[in-house]
Design a protein around this motif. Structure first.
Motif, PDB file in Angstrom:
ATOM      1  N   UNK A   1       0.839  -1.196   0.000  1.00 36.16           N
ATOM      2  CA  UNK A   1       0.000   0.000   0.000  1.00 36.16           C
ATOM      3  C   UNK A   1       0.875   1.248   0.000  1.00 36.16           C
ATOM      4  N   UNK A   2       0.835   1.985  -1.107  1.00 39.16           N
ATOM      5  CA  UNK A   2       1.512   3.284  -1.179  1.00 39.16           C
ATOM      6  C   UNK A   2       2.990   3.231  -0.869  1.00 39.16           C
ATOM      7  N   UNK A   3       3.697   2.223  -1.417  1.00 33.34           N
ATOM      8  CA  UNK A   3       5.127   2.093  -1.110  1.00 33.34           C
ATOM      9  C   UNK A   3       5.933   3.178  -1.831  1.00 33.34           C
ATOM     10  N   UNK A   4       6.655   3.948  -1.024  1.00 32.70           N
ATOM     11  CA  UNK A   4       7.527   5.011  -1.528  1.00 32.70           C
ATOM     12  C   UNK A   4       8.827   4.901  -0.760  1.00 32.70           C
ATOM     13  N   UNK A   5       9.955   4.974  -1.494  1.00 32.74           N
ATOM     14  CA  UNK A   5      11.229   4.835  -0.782  1.00 32.74           C
ATOM     15  C   UNK A   5      12.285   5.774  -1.347  1.00 32.74           C
TER      16      UNK A   5
ATOM     17  N   UNK B   1      15.274  -4.978  -6.848  1.00 32.13           N
ATOM     18  CA  UNK B   1      15.767  -5.571  -5.599  1.00 32.13           C
ATOM     19  C   UNK B   1      15.353  -4.751  -4.384  1.00 32.13           C
ATOM     20  N   UNK B   2      15.320  -3.431  -4.533  1.00 34.82           N
ATOM     21  CA  UNK B   2      14.851  -2.578  -3.437  1.00 34.82           C
ATOM     22  C   UNK B   2      13.415  -2.923  -3.074  1.00 34.82           C
ATOM     23  N   UNK B   3      12.577  -3.059  -4.099  1.00 38.97           N
ATOM     24  CA  UNK B   3      11.179  -3.397  -3.843  1.00 38.97           C
ATOM     25  C   UNK B   3      11.060  -4.763  -3.179  1.00 38.97           C
ATOM     26  N   UNK B   4      11.828  -5.746  -3.660  1.00 41.36           N
ATOM     27  CA  UNK B   4      11.778  -7.082  -3.063  1.00 41.36           C
ATOM     28  C   UNK B   4      12.188  -7.037  -1.593  1.00 41.36           C
ATOM     29  N   UNK B   5      13.242  -6.275  -1.297  1.00 41.20           N
ATOM     30  CA  UNK B   5      13.711  -6.185   0.088  1.00 41.20           C
ATOM     31  C   UNK B   5      12.713  -5.469   0.989  1.00 41.20           C
ATOM     32  N   UNK B   6      11.933  -4.559   0.426  1.00 44.91           N
ATOM     33  CA  UNK B   6      10.840  -3.936   1.184  1.00 44.91           C
ATOM     34  C   UNK B   6       9.739  -4.959   1.431  1.00 44.91           C
ATOM     35  N   UNK B   7       9.412  -5.728   0.389  1.00 41.72           N
ATOM     36  CA  UNK B   7       8.360  -6.752   0.514  1.00 41.72           C
ATOM     37  C   UNK B   7       8.653  -7.762   1.611  1.00 41.72           C
ATOM     38  N   UNK B   8       9.912  -8.161   1.731  1.00 40.02           N
ATOM     39  CA  UNK B   8      10.237  -9.220   2.699  1.00 40.02           C
ATOM     40  C   UNK B   8      10.658  -8.670   4.058  1.00 40.02           C
ATOM     41  N   UNK B   9      10.624  -7.346   4.213  1.00 36.66           N
ATOM     42  CA  UNK B   9      10.885  -6.757   5.524  1.00 36.66           C
ATOM     43  C   UNK B   9      12.331  -6.422   5.809  1.00 36.66           C
ATOM     44  N   UNK B  10      13.226  -6.574   4.815  1.00 31.35           N
ATOM     45  CA  UNK B  10      14.636  -6.255   5.031  1.00 31.35           C
ATOM     46  C   UNK B  10      14.897  -4.751   4.986  1.00 31.35           C
TER      47      UNK B  10
ATOM     48  N   UNK C   1      12.779  -1.014   5.514  1.00 30.65           N
ATOM     49  CA  UNK C   1      11.536  -0.328   5.883  1.00 30.65           C
ATOM     50  C   UNK C   1      11.313   0.825   4.902  1.00 30.65           C
ATOM     51  N   UNK C   2      10.171   0.870   4.235  1.00 31.10           N
ATOM     52  CA  UNK C   2       9.952   1.920   3.237  1.00 31.10           C
ATOM     53  C   UNK C   2       9.828   3.295   3.885  1.00 31.10           C
ATOM     54  N   UNK C   3      10.145   4.324   3.122  1.00 28.16           N
ATOM     55  CA  UNK C   3       9.981   5.694   3.622  1.00 28.16           C
ATOM     56  C   UNK C   3       8.510   5.987   3.897  1.00 28.16           C
ATOM     57  N   UNK C   4       7.639   5.450   3.039  1.00 29.37           N
ATOM     58  CA  UNK C   4       6.188   5.589   3.233  1.00 29.37           C
ATOM     59  C   UNK C   4       5.514   4.297   2.769  1.00 29.37           C
ATOM     60  N   UNK C   5       4.321   4.051   3.313  1.00 36.58           N
ATOM     61  CA  UNK C   5       3.542   2.901   2.886  1.00 36.58           C
ATOM     62  C   UNK C   5       3.703   1.716   3.817  1.00 36.58           C
TER      63      UNK C   5
END
Length: 260
Positions: A9-13, A50-59, A61-65
């Motif tokens: 939801x609303x992933x921004x990094x 890879x950044x998105x994948x690492x956000x998905x798996x919790x490695x 933390x996204x700036x927003x979302x």
């Protein structure tokens, strides 16, 4: 229980802390992944896959979302997650059966039970007879197979794969693609798969997501209408495969031309 296995939801990094040094990696991404779905993510080099994948798996933390698994925040720690990276992550001082059983050991499973489970998975993957070998005694393809079954033996809710076959030759890649499809077909874990190889994405996935150049957004999604089970040697000659490959390549080429 959520309708989806994984929701973004609303992933921004943004990388960096100061305005002058900030790099916007991901602009705004919403994405839903169904339970048991095999999702591939493709895009030009450096687009933020890879950044998105690492956000998905919790490695990361996204700036927003937020990232949700079964409707709960990934930070809740309730979920089993498997992760397979580009690099060889086997422990060189451990035999293959002990490497495969590592996650179960961390969970506190008894030595007898975890080794039994590991040996069953090793046999399932066609590596029977290599249980007592050390990683340096195996080929690159066999080591990668051990990494894959180490992730699968814990029966995770979701398996994240970051270009796992990148450095391997084409014949070894195809062998391991068959293994992935076989094991996924038996277990139906949800898989999120990062690759730069369009043909590989089409061969493996139910759906493909194309990321734009950085800062990434979802530029397009493609449903892969190839029947399962798939025969890898035959997929590439299917007209559906050829047309989809052409369409995705055209969309990626547009991204590269816009960047230039």
């Amino acid at each position: 229980m959520s309708e989806y296995k994984l929701t973004l939801k609303g992933i921004h990094h943004v990388y960096g802390n100061k305005a002058d040094d900030e790099t916007e990696a991901i602009k705004h991404i919403d994405l839903n992944v169904r339970d048991g779905e095999f999702l591939a993510i493709v895009g030009a080099s450096g687009c933020g896959k890879s950044t998105l994948l690492n956000i998905m798996c919790g490695m990361i933390e996204p700036s927003e979302g937020e990232v949700l698994i079964d409707g709960d925040s990934i930070s809740s720690g309730k979920h089993r997650i498997g992760y397979i990276s580009q690099t060889d992550t086997l422990l060189p001082w451990r035999k293959i059966e002990s490497n495969v059983a590592l996650g179960l050991e961390i969970e506190g499973i008894s030595k007898k039970e975890r080794l039994e489970q590991a040996r069953k998975m090793i046999a399932l993957s066609g590596m029977e007879g290599f249980e007592k070998k050390y990683p340096h005694e195996l080929s690159g393809g066999m080591r990668k197979r051990a990494v894959i079954i180490r992730a699968l033996v814990q029966n995770p809710d979701i398996i994240f794969m970051d270009e796992p076959f990148g450095p391997l030759d084409v014949f070894t890649r195809e062998t391991l693609q068959k293994e992935i499809l076989k094991m996924w077909g038996e277990r139906k874990n949800t898989i999120i798969y990062i690759t730069h190889d369009i043909a590989e994405a089409i061969t493996l996935a139910d759906r493909i997501v194309l990321l734009s150049r950085r800062p990434s957004i979802v530029k397009n999604e493609y449903k892969v209408d190839l029947p399962r089970p798939r025969v890898i040697e035959e997929c590439k000659y299917n007209p559906v495969f050829l047309e989809l490959e052409k369409q995705i390549w055209h969309d990626i080429k547009d991204e590269l031309q816009e960047e230039v």
